[in-house]
Design a protein around this motif. Structure first.
Motif, PDB file in Angstrom:
ATOM      1  N   MET A   1      38.118  39.505  47.105  1.00  0.00           N
ATOM      2  CA  MET A   1      37.785  40.739  46.442  1.00  0.00           C
ATOM      3  C   MET A   1      37.281  41.743  47.472  1.00  0.00           C
ATOM      4  SD  MET A   1      35.441  41.549  43.126  1.00  0.00           S
ATOM      5  CE  MET A   1      36.500  40.535  42.155  1.00  0.00           C
ATOM      6  N   ILE A   2      37.674  42.999  47.276  1.00  0.00           N
ATOM      7  CA  ILE A   2      37.275  44.069  48.180  1.00  0.00           C
ATOM      8  C   ILE A   2      36.114  44.827  47.537  1.00  0.00           C
ATOM      9  CG2 ILE A   2      38.005  46.191  49.330  1.00  0.00           C
ATOM     10  CD1 ILE A   2      40.896  45.054  49.252  1.00  0.00           C
ATOM     11  N   LYS A   3      35.025  44.927  48.285  1.00  0.00           N
ATOM     12  CA  LYS A   3      33.807  45.578  47.785  1.00  0.00           C
ATOM     13  C   LYS A   3      34.080  47.014  47.337  1.00  0.00           C
ATOM     14  CE  LYS A   3      29.234  46.743  49.603  1.00  0.00           C
ATOM     15  NZ  LYS A   3      28.389  46.595  50.787  1.00  0.00           N
ATOM     16  N   ILE A   4      34.740  47.795  48.210  1.00  0.00           N
ATOM     17  CA  ILE A   4      35.052  49.189  47.888  1.00  0.00           C
ATOM     18  C   ILE A   4      36.301  49.602  48.662  1.00  0.00           C
ATOM     19  CG2 ILE A   4      33.547  50.202  49.653  1.00  0.00           C
ATOM     20  CD1 ILE A   4      32.850  52.368  47.467  1.00  0.00           C
ATOM     21  N   ILE A   5      37.164  50.363  47.992  1.00  0.00           N
ATOM     22  CA  ILE A   5      38.393  50.842  48.635  1.00  0.00           C
ATOM     23  C   ILE A   5      38.807  52.151  47.979  1.00  0.00           C
ATOM     24  CG2 ILE A   5      39.873  49.473  47.110  1.00  0.00           C
ATOM     25  CD1 ILE A   5      41.789  49.132  49.535  1.00  0.00           C
ATOM     26  N   LYS A   6      39.325  53.048  48.788  1.00  0.00           N
ATOM     27  CA  LYS A   6      39.852  54.319  48.297  1.00  0.00           C
ATOM     28  C   LYS A   6      41.366  54.285  48.500  1.00  0.00           C
ATOM     29  CE  LYS A   6      39.424  59.331  48.824  1.00  0.00           C
ATOM     30  NZ  LYS A   6      40.762  59.715  49.261  1.00  0.00           N
ATOM     31  N   ILE A   7      42.074  54.368  47.391  1.00  0.00           N
ATOM     32  CA  ILE A   7      43.535  54.397  47.444  1.00  0.00           C
ATOM     33  C   ILE A   7      43.970  55.719  46.826  1.00  0.00           C
ATOM     34  CG2 ILE A   7      45.675  53.279  46.722  1.00  0.00           C
ATOM     35  CD1 ILE A   7      44.074  50.642  46.552  1.00  0.00           C
ATOM     36  N   GLY A   8      44.557  56.574  47.659  1.00  0.00           N
ATOM     37  CA  GLY A   8      44.886  57.914  47.185  1.00  0.00           C
ATOM     38  C   GLY A   8      43.604  58.666  46.860  1.00  0.00           C
ATOM     39  N   ASP A   9      43.520  59.197  45.656  1.00  0.00           N
ATOM     40  CA  ASP A   9      42.318  59.939  45.243  1.00  0.00           C
ATOM     41  C   ASP A   9      41.345  59.084  44.447  1.00  0.00           C
ATOM     42  OD1 ASP A   9      43.207  62.273  46.440  1.00  0.00           O
ATOM     43  OD2 ASP A   9      44.235  62.978  44.637  1.00  0.00           O
ATOM     44  N   LEU A  10      41.647  57.808  44.276  1.00  0.00           N
ATOM     45  CA  LEU A  10      40.814  56.937  43.449  1.00  0.00           C
ATOM     46  C   LEU A  10      40.015  55.967  44.306  1.00  0.00           C
ATOM     47  CD1 LEU A  10      43.399  56.136  40.638  1.00  0.00           C
ATOM     48  CD2 LEU A  10      41.583  57.855  40.589  1.00  0.00           C
ATOM     49  N   VAL A  11      38.761  55.739  43.899  1.00  0.00           N
ATOM     50  CA  VAL A  11      37.881  54.807  44.583  1.00  0.00           C
ATOM     51  C   VAL A  11      37.627  53.633  43.635  1.00  0.00           C
ATOM     52  CG1 VAL A  11      35.589  54.469  45.589  1.00  0.00           C
ATOM     53  CG2 VAL A  11      36.792  56.644  45.913  1.00  0.00           C
ATOM     54  N   TYR A  12      37.798  52.436  44.158  1.00  0.00           N
ATOM     55  CA  TYR A  12      37.623  51.229  43.363  1.00  0.00           C
ATOM     56  C   TYR A  12      36.510  50.376  43.957  1.00  0.00           C
ATOM     57  CZ  TYR A  12      42.367  52.423  41.843  1.00  0.00           C
ATOM     58  OH  TYR A  12      43.467  53.069  41.370  1.00  0.00           O
ATOM     59  N   GLN A  13      35.721  49.766  43.097  1.00  0.00           N
ATOM     60  CA  GLN A  13      34.718  48.790  43.516  1.00  0.00           C
ATOM     61  C   GLN A  13      35.105  47.450  42.910  1.00  0.00           C
ATOM     62  OE1 GLN A  13      31.044  50.627  42.183  1.00  0.00           O
ATOM     63  NE2 GLN A  13      30.686  51.434  44.239  1.00  0.00           N
ATOM     64  N   GLY A  14      34.914  46.378  43.667  1.00  0.00           N
ATOM     65  CA  GLY A  14      35.269  45.059  43.180  1.00  0.00           C
ATOM     66  C   GLY A  14      36.761  44.938  42.910  1.00  0.00           C
ATOM     67  N   TYR A  15      37.548  45.369  43.873  1.00  0.00           N
ATOM     68  CA  TYR A  15      39.008  45.439  43.732  1.00  0.00           C
ATOM     69  C   TYR A  15      39.647  44.135  44.197  1.00  0.00           C
ATOM     70  CZ  TYR A  15      43.597  47.752  43.950  1.00  0.00           C
ATOM     71  OH  TYR A  15      44.897  48.134  43.750  1.00  0.00           O
ATOM     72  N   ASN A  16      40.466  43.553  43.352  1.00  0.00           N
ATOM     73  CA  ASN A  16      41.190  42.328  43.727  1.00  0.00           C
ATOM     74  C   ASN A  16      42.398  42.699  44.584  1.00  0.00           C
ATOM     75  OD1 ASN A  16      39.649  40.324  42.403  1.00  0.00           O
ATOM     76  ND2 ASN A  16      40.497  40.999  40.448  1.00  0.00           N
ATOM     77  N   GLU A  17      42.421  42.171  45.805  1.00  0.00           N
ATOM     78  CA  GLU A  17      43.538  42.480  46.698  1.00  0.00           C
ATOM     79  C   GLU A  17      44.835  41.836  46.228  1.00  0.00           C
ATOM     80  OE1 GLU A  17      41.345  39.058  48.757  1.00  0.00           O
ATOM     81  OE2 GLU A  17      40.752  40.861  47.719  1.00  0.00           O
ATOM     82  N   LYS A  18      44.699  40.748  45.464  1.00  0.00           N
ATOM     83  CA  LYS A  18      45.891  40.121  44.898  1.00  0.00           C
ATOM     84  C   LYS A  18      45.525  39.459  43.576  1.00  0.00           C
ATOM     85  CE  LYS A  18      45.351  36.280  48.112  1.00  0.00           C
ATOM     86  NZ  LYS A  18      45.996  35.487  49.135  1.00  0.00           N
ATOM     87  N   THR A  19      46.518  39.314  42.744  1.00  0.00           N
ATOM     88  CA  THR A  19      46.331  38.642  41.458  1.00  0.00           C
ATOM     89  C   THR A  19      47.394  37.563  41.310  1.00  0.00           C
ATOM     90  OG1 THR A  19      47.677  40.364  40.392  1.00  0.00           O
ATOM     91  CG2 THR A  19      45.277  40.632  40.284  1.00  0.00           C
ATOM     92  N   PHE A  20      47.162  36.687  40.365  1.00  0.00           N
ATOM     93  CA  PHE A  20      48.101  35.601  40.098  1.00  0.00           C
ATOM     94  C   PHE A  20      48.445  35.619  38.612  1.00  0.00           C
ATOM     95  CE2 PHE A  20      45.575  34.435  43.750  1.00  0.00           C
ATOM     96  CZ  PHE A  20      46.516  33.951  44.644  1.00  0.00           C
ATOM     97  N   ASP A  21      49.727  35.452  38.324  1.00  0.00           N
ATOM     98  CA  ASP A  21      50.122  35.388  36.908  1.00  0.00           C
ATOM     99  C   ASP A  21      49.925  33.968  36.380  1.00  0.00           C
ATOM    100  OD1 ASP A  21      52.334  33.843  37.669  1.00  0.00           O
ATOM    101  OD2 ASP A  21      53.777  35.474  37.412  1.00  0.00           O
ATOM    102  N   GLU A  22      50.278  33.742  35.110  1.00  0.00           N
ATOM    103  CA  GLU A  22      50.057  32.439  34.471  1.00  0.00           C
ATOM    104  C   GLU A  22      50.839  31.308  35.144  1.00  0.00           C
ATOM    105  OE1 GLU A  22      53.337  34.668  32.554  1.00  0.00           O
ATOM    106  OE2 GLU A  22      51.236  35.174  32.802  1.00  0.00           O
ATOM    107  N   ASN A  23      51.866  31.655  35.916  1.00  0.00           N
ATOM    108  CA  ASN A  23      52.645  30.643  36.639  1.00  0.00           C
ATOM    109  C   ASN A  23      52.158  30.452  38.075  1.00  0.00           C
ATOM    110  OD1 ASN A  23      54.369  30.231  34.424  1.00  0.00           O
ATOM    111  ND2 ASN A  23      55.587  32.016  35.006  1.00  0.00           N
TER     112      ASN A  23
END
Length: 150
Positions: A1-23
């Motif tokens: 998990m990324i503590k804080i990141i700015k992507i474009g004009d949006l700032v995210y806290q607690g951002y998951n760098e990757k996710t996993f689907d049900e498979n």
């Protein structure tokens, strides 16, 4: 998990760098190209440092006042050099006279200016160190680690 990141004009806290689907299939939520992600990291650092300076100096009005005090301090120093001001326009001469009057009245002798410069100095050093680390990073995980230092 990324503590804080700015992507474009949006700032995210607690951002998951990757996710996993049900498979269990992995999906990256950030660019996996190191150079592309490095740009996001540096942009985030610059945003974070600027935001930190604004917060620590109090507000925009105080930062603006501090900047004007810095200009007056420079005016005071320049005025001691007995410069030739004959090439100034009338408006420039008027502005110069106002600045020197502020300087003569001690406007630049200010805790606000000194404190603001300390904040900017400390933040600039931190930003420089983090950007230097980001430029030397060779992996996505190293870059994520740098974001987590913010």
């Amino acid at each position: 998990m990324i503590k804080i990141i700015k992507i474009g004009d949006l700032v995210y806290q607690g951002y998951n760098e990757k996710t996993f689907d049900e498979n269990g299939k992995e999906t990256w939520n950030i660019p996996t190209d190191v150079e592309e992600f490095r740009k996001i990291v540096i942009n985030t650092i610059n945003w974070w440092i600027g935001n930190k300076v604004k917060k620590q100096t109090g507000n925009f009005t105080k930062l603006s006042a501090s900047n004007s005090k810095a200009i007056v301090l420079l005016t005071k120093i320049l005025n001691s050099l007995n410069l030739d001001l004959s090439n100034l326009t009338e408006l420039e001469k008027s502005a110069w006279n106002k600045l020197t009057a502020f300087a003569d009245n001690g406007y630049a002798d200010s805790e606000l200016l000194n404190n603001s410069l300390s904040v900017v100095h400390d933040c600039a050093i931190k930003a420089g160190d983090l950007i230097d680390k980001a430029l030397k990073a060779t992996t996505i995980n190293e870059l994520i680690g740098i974001l987590n230092e913010l």
